[in-house]
Design a protein around this motif. Sequence first.
Motif: not given
Lengths: 236, 286
Positions: B22-38
């Motif tokens: 998470i510390g290395g998260l880039k501006d073109d990256e996203i971390i999704l919640g467990a159901e974010g894909h829905i």
Amino acid sequence: MIELVKATKTYHSGGDEVRAVDSVDLRVAAGEFVAVVGHSGSGKTTLVSLMGGLTRPTSGTVMVDGRDIWTMSNRELSRLRSDRIGFCFQFSSLISTINCLDNVRLPASFLGDHKGDAGRAMRLLELVGLPEKAGAFPSELSGGQQRRVAIARALVNEPGIILADEPTGDLDEETEEDVMDLFEEINLGGVTIVMVTHSSRLASRAGRTLRMENGAVVEEVTRAPRSEYPLSSDSV
Amino acid sequence: MVGIDPDTDFTVRPWVKEGIDIGGLKDDEIILGAEGHIFLGLEEARPGDKVVFYGQEFTIAGVLEPTGIGIDDSGYVTMEAIYGMAQLADANAMLQIDVEPGDISVVMVDVKEGYERAEVATAINRISGVAAVTSRELMSTSVAQKLESLTPGMLLIGAGFWVVTVLMIGALFSMVINERRRELGLLQAMGATRRYVFRMVMLESVELTFLGGVLGLVVGGIVMLTLKGSLSTSLGIAFLWPAAWYVALLVAAYLVLALATGAMGALYPATRASRLEPYQAIRTGE
């Protein structure tokens, strides 16, 4: 070797006091073969249990090798039971969850020495005629075979005394003779044997017979010692 | 869509699966919640997949553990990505976003242990134009609150079960000793000391409860792995595996407790067994 002085054992049954053994004075010399006879409830088993330190006398003294066994510590008494005395009971006394060889070795494990190694236990199974049953479990043996394994177990620590409580009970006559022959052979080797039996015929094979009634020894018959009997002068 | 500062964030980090930096998260990256894909109309989201928000493409850096709360439905990007999205939205999106570079909506404050939240909030409120709320007011049904209310009850139930277990082991071994009186008498007749008999019964009990403990761990682990999603949903609380060292500590403590349970349960029966008189034990066990 074994001496009882005014040994008494009482029980309480339904509020009544029962004198299973009543003030018995008795000496058993080293190398003797003594039979104890009497009716059921006459106190035979309790007498032998007193001799082996399996139960504490209500009063009186039980001495083995000149020492009052009830002045011993628990550890000393356990050592005496494993080292000096071998027990044969009137029922199948083998541990059902281990095989015959391990049953024979069991008393040796309490001594923590190497007397009970597999080789010695096997030799004892050979002595009682059951080497092929070493790996068998008690449930796979007949009653007579179980008794013989129990005798082998009683001998594994090379005890000076064998206390046998009806060792031939419920055995057929032929097996009974085999067991008695074995006892005589052991006795000829210098081991003291005290055997409880209902049978006068079997008792007649002992050097001395004690008849018990109501917890007391009421009759004593001594037969002429066989020349082979290694009666010694160190009796107490 | 939430913009976070990956360097200082402490709200998303607890739900991050191992392997996500998470510390290395880039501006073109996203971390999704467990159901974010829905919400993206996807059947599943895998790290490395590309997704488009407001005309901007992001690479999925990772998917969070299920939490049972709003985090599951969210996506997390850097603050820079949010500002960039807002600017691009003017041209690319139907719905405009009124976010200027430098805007923030919330500053989460992790209050150091030993300080009162209310006092910190009061101090912050002295700053003009800033309103501080404490977590209790903000999240009245927070995970912490739910756990706080559940934990004492669960501990009480657990303690009750433990006491009953100790008593049951005591009763079980009393019956076992009664069944095996003759065997115990015979062992003493053959030279077993009282100490040996005591130790034998204790060992049997401890072995039994230890095996039961191992079995409980395996079955419990399988049940938790199987039902963790359902638990989170039905209870409305987050489900997250603790750190590996903490799990190891719990397992060790649990097994020690299993051993102690066996030892305590068998203490009285073992003492009783060691005090049997051989002759009585043999006679009454026939």
